[in-house]
Design a protein around this motif. Structure first.
Motif, PDB file in Angstrom:
ATOM      1  N   MET A  40      89.179 -32.432  46.481  1.00 24.53           N
ATOM      2  CA  MET A  40      87.418 -32.802  46.165  1.00 24.53           C
ATOM      3  C   MET A  40      86.959 -32.979  47.800  1.00 24.53           C
ATOM      4  N   ARG A  41      87.814 -32.659  48.770  1.00 25.79           N
ATOM      5  CA  ARG A  41      87.221 -32.529  49.925  1.00 25.79           C
ATOM      6  C   ARG A  41      86.125 -31.402  50.104  1.00 25.79           C
ATOM      7  N   PRO A  42      86.219 -30.399  49.801  1.00 26.50           N
ATOM      8  CA  PRO A  42      85.047 -29.141  49.876  1.00 26.50           C
ATOM      9  C   PRO A  42      83.926 -29.573  49.140  1.00 26.50           C
ATOM     10  N   VAL A  43      84.028 -30.114  48.061  1.00 17.12           N
ATOM     11  CA  VAL A  43      82.907 -30.883  46.823  1.00 17.12           C
ATOM     12  C   VAL A  43      81.976 -31.954  47.736  1.00 17.12           C
ATOM     13  N   ARG A  44      82.783 -32.488  48.653  1.00 14.92           N
ATOM     14  CA  ARG A  44      81.975 -33.684  49.569  1.00 14.92           C
ATOM     15  C   ARG A  44      81.322 -32.713  50.498  1.00 14.92           C
ATOM     16  N   GLU A  45      81.891 -31.994  51.133  1.00 13.27           N
ATOM     17  CA  GLU A  45      81.404 -31.016  52.377  1.00 13.27           C
ATOM     18  C   GLU A  45      80.175 -30.382  52.029  1.00 13.27           C
ATOM     19  N   TYR A  60      77.904 -42.679  56.987  1.00 13.33           N
ATOM     20  CA  TYR A  60      78.752 -43.417  57.559  1.00 13.33           C
ATOM     21  C   TYR A  60      78.857 -44.831  57.804  1.00 13.33           C
ATOM     22  N   LEU A  61      77.332 -45.400  57.827  1.00 15.90           N
ATOM     23  CA  LEU A  61      77.283 -46.906  57.852  1.00 15.90           C
ATOM     24  C   LEU A  61      77.431 -47.401  56.516  1.00 15.90           C
ATOM     25  N   ALA A  62      77.223 -46.840  55.590  1.00 14.97           N
ATOM     26  CA  ALA A  62      77.253 -47.203  54.157  1.00 14.97           C
ATOM     27  C   ALA A  62      78.997 -47.113  53.836  1.00 14.97           C
ATOM     28  N   THR A  63      79.622 -45.957  54.562  1.00  9.50           N
ATOM     29  CA  THR A  63      81.195 -46.133  54.334  1.00  9.50           C
ATOM     30  C   THR A  63      81.714 -47.161  55.173  1.00  9.50           C
ATOM     31  N   PHE A 121      80.018 -39.136  49.279  1.00  8.65           N
ATOM     32  CA  PHE A 121      80.504 -38.993  50.650  1.00  8.65           C
ATOM     33  C   PHE A 121      81.226 -40.418  50.846  1.00  8.65           C
ATOM     34  N   VAL A 122      80.418 -41.352  50.469  1.00  6.64           N
ATOM     35  CA  VAL A 122      81.187 -43.022  50.674  1.00  6.64           C
ATOM     36  C   VAL A 122      82.435 -42.950  50.028  1.00  6.64           C
ATOM     37  N   TRP A 123      82.392 -42.586  48.877  1.00  9.86           N
ATOM     38  CA  TRP A 123      83.757 -42.894  47.994  1.00  9.86           C
ATOM     39  C   TRP A 123      84.743 -41.930  48.546  1.00  9.86           C
ATOM     40  N   VAL A 124      84.605 -40.707  48.578  1.00  7.57           N
ATOM     41  CA  VAL A 124      85.502 -39.914  49.150  1.00  7.57           C
ATOM     42  C   VAL A 124      86.151 -40.383  50.450  1.00  7.57           C
ATOM     43  N   SER A 125      85.258 -40.866  51.472  1.00  6.95           N
ATOM     44  CA  SER A 125      85.786 -41.218  52.688  1.00  6.95           C
ATOM     45  C   SER A 125      86.439 -42.413  52.448  1.00  6.95           C
ATOM     46  N   VAL A 126      86.118 -43.151  51.671  1.00  4.15           N
ATOM     47  CA  VAL A 126      87.058 -44.625  51.374  1.00  4.15           C
ATOM     48  C   VAL A 126      88.441 -44.179  50.868  1.00  4.15           C
ATOM     49  N   PHE A 127      88.375 -43.182  49.699  1.00  5.18           N
ATOM     50  CA  PHE A 127      89.420 -42.550  49.039  1.00  5.18           C
ATOM     51  C   PHE A 127      90.543 -42.215  50.118  1.00  5.18           C
ATOM     52  N   ASN A 128      89.941 -41.559  51.010  1.00  6.53           N
ATOM     53  CA  ASN A 128      90.960 -40.656  52.005  1.00  6.53           C
ATOM     54  C   ASN A 128      91.444 -41.727  52.821  1.00  6.53           C
ATOM     55  N   LEU A 129      90.707 -42.728  53.264  1.00 12.91           N
ATOM     56  CA  LEU A 129      91.104 -43.827  54.248  1.00 12.91           C
ATOM     57  C   LEU A 129      92.431 -44.633  53.702  1.00 12.91           C
ATOM     58  N   PHE A 130      91.978 -45.241  52.431  1.00 13.78           N
ATOM     59  CA  PHE A 130      92.938 -46.153  51.728  1.00 13.78           C
ATOM     60  C   PHE A 130      94.175 -45.585  51.382  1.00 13.78           C
ATOM     61  N   VAL A 131      94.025 -44.370  50.289  1.00 17.30           N
ATOM     62  CA  VAL A 131      95.107 -43.868  49.848  1.00 17.30           C
ATOM     63  C   VAL A 131      96.236 -43.225  50.989  1.00 17.30           C
ATOM     64  N   PHE A 368      93.641 -52.164  58.622  1.00 18.11           N
ATOM     65  CA  PHE A 368      92.135 -52.348  59.168  1.00 18.11           C
ATOM     66  C   PHE A 368      91.766 -51.308  60.277  1.00 18.11           C
ATOM     67  N   ILE A 369      92.882 -51.028  60.941  1.00 16.52           N
ATOM     68  CA  ILE A 369      92.739 -49.639  62.098  1.00 16.52           C
ATOM     69  C   ILE A 369      92.270 -48.471  61.330  1.00 16.52           C
ATOM     70  N   ASP A 370      93.030 -47.953  60.402  1.00 17.26           N
ATOM     71  CA  ASP A 370      92.761 -46.992  59.336  1.00 17.26           C
ATOM     72  C   ASP A 370      91.841 -46.796  58.513  1.00 17.26           C
ATOM     73  N   THR A 371      90.958 -47.894  58.401  1.00 22.45           N
ATOM     74  CA  THR A 371      89.819 -47.849  57.398  1.00 22.45           C
ATOM     75  C   THR A 371      88.618 -48.537  58.214  1.00 22.45           C
ATOM     76  N   ALA A 372      88.291 -49.794  58.603  1.00 22.97           N
ATOM     77  CA  ALA A 372      87.123 -50.371  58.884  1.00 22.97           C
ATOM     78  C   ALA A 372      86.922 -49.905  60.309  1.00 22.97           C
ATOM     79  N   VAL A 373      88.033 -49.726  61.130  1.00 26.07           N
ATOM     80  CA  VAL A 373      87.996 -49.175  62.700  1.00 26.07           C
ATOM     81  C   VAL A 373      87.429 -47.915  62.530  1.00 26.07           C
TER      82      VAL A 373
END
Length: 428
Positions: A40-45, A60-63, A121-131, A368-373
């Motif tokens: 899914m990454r190139p779909v986002r890009e 990024y702010l929304a993410t 973009f927001v969803w994939v970025s959140v996906f990547n961070l959490f999984v 917290f570091i790997d997501t919010a920070v």
């Protein structure tokens, strides 16, 4: 578990007989997770490139805001459920979301690219961070310090191969099945990871780190926001957060520059998807070679801190090349070099450091570091780039700033050696 010099000399790929099932399951688990993401990454890009890098601050702010909202929910899951339940719940949630996106991509040409691009973009970025954060927290919770030094680089190879496979699938299938159906492929790969989790739960029950304690059944407890408090209270965790932010300074700058390059040279959505898939493929092949050769040697012989410093030193060298030459075509070269070492050496090394903290810090503070920070750093850096563009800063200027960030990461990693957590495990 202490590791003697004799044991280290037996080889950095040493695997005990009882560890093989967990190693293979972890390998397959990470293969599926990163395979799913890189489909899914190139779909986002391509959506980001269509919108332009000036849209990144709002993305990024929304993410960051979504991540900030989800962090206490994740903290509540960790606090109330044993890991055998909350880990699969996280993956099942993202699978359902992936399936829900498919109809919208069937209508991509009829939708505003900034709206669809922003949401995805927001969803994939959140996906990547959490999984990915959940994956490494889980790994740090089932393996000992010694096992993390020997096995994490091997497990990372599974992720590297999954990333290569995902990039190849995206690049080869998009022209035949279209962008929307790539999401179904991604969901299928993520579903396979849940089966691997079930197998690892069984193995860890039979091979507990603490004798007589089944961590699969133990509820970690604590508050929803404990991770944020722990980061501010611990010098070690603060340094880990700063290390991530400095690395993000390199990654976000090159990501934005590459998005602008793609927008200029690849105006078609499918062409952009193929371009980013090829970039991802080059990165993933390089990082897998590192994980098969240099990373395990450095990690087991010199330790994770030296491995992190070495990776950041390579970033400095790659960025200096871009600064000295100043040709935008070299952005892709710098991106491949920096991301390859970031994920091929720095990531498994820094993640192994979390085996030295307690369980709540592994899941909550690390999460917290790997997501919010991380996402706060993305937003701040992208916003600063837009402001600096208005002042006339060019590719060379941004590369200079990223070089300073990589150098700062080297210094921060070196200072980690003096923290209580590393001093307590100096001989492990």
């Amino acid at each position: 578990m202490a590791t003697s010099t004799t044991e280290q000399q037996r080889g950095f790929f040493r695997v005990e007989s009882a560890e093989w099932p967990a190693l293979l399951l972890s390998f397959a688990y990470f293969f599926c997770v990163l395979g799913s993401y890189y489909v899914m990454r190139p779909v986002r890009e391509q959506l980001v490139a269509a919108a332009g890098s000036t849209s990144l601050p709002s993305f990024y702010l929304a993410t960051f805001l979504v991540t900030l909202a989800l962090t206490p929910i994740y903290g509540a899951l960790v606090a109330r459920f044993p890991r055998k339940r909350f880990v699969p719940i996280v993956y099942a949630f993202f699978i359902l979301c992936l399936i829900a996106f498919i109809p919208f991509f069937e209508l991509q040409g009829q939708l505003n690219p900034k709206v669809l691009g922003g949401v995805f973009f927001v969803w994939v970025s959140v996906f990547n961070l959490f999984v990915v954060a959940v994956f490494w927290s889980f790994m740090a919770d089932i393996f000992t310090v010694d096992q993390s030094h020997r096995l994490f680089s091997v497990i990372s190879i599974g992720g590297g191969l999954g990333a290569i496979g995902g990039s190849l699938l995206a690049g080869s299938l998009v022209g035949h099945i279209g962008i929307a159906k790539l999401l179904a492929v991604s969901a299928g790969l993520l579903g396979c990871s849940i089966a691997c989790i079930a197998g690892l739960v069984v193995w860890s029950r039979r091979n507990p780190i603490e004798k007589g304690v089944d961590r699969n059944e133990v509820v970690i407890g604590g508050g929803m926001l404990a991770g944020a408090r722990q980061v501010f209270a611990s010098p070690f965790l603060r340094s880990m957060a700063l290390l991530l932010l400095l690395g993000d300074g390199v990654g976000t700058v090159l990501y934005a520059l590459q998005a602008d390059y793609a927008k200029t040279h690849f105006p078609d959505g499918i062409a952009r998807t193929e371009f980013f898939a090829h970039i991802d493929l080059a990165i993933n092949i390089t990082q897998t070679v590192l994980q098969l050769s240099l990373t395990p040697w450095v990690l087991t012989r010199l330790g994770p801190v030296i491995a992190v410093i070495a990776a950041d030193a390579v970033k400095v060298a790659g960025l200096l090349l871009l600064v000295l030459v100043g040709n935008p075509a070299l952005i892709a070269v710098a991106l491949v070099a920096t991301r390859s070492f970031a994920y091929g050496m720095e990531k498994p090394s820094s993640d192994s450091l979390y085996t030295r903290v307690d369980r709540e810090e592994r899941y909550k503070a690390k999460g917290f570091i790997d997501t919010a920070v991380w996402r706060l750093g993305d937003f701040t850096i992208a916003l600063a780039m837009n402001g600096l563009r208005g002042l006339g800063v060019t590719t060379t200027g941004f590369a200079c700033l990223a070089t300073f960030a990589a150098g700062g990461a080297c210094w921060t990693a070196w200072r980690l050696r003096g923290t209580r957590e590393l001093a307590a495990h100096a001989n492990r």
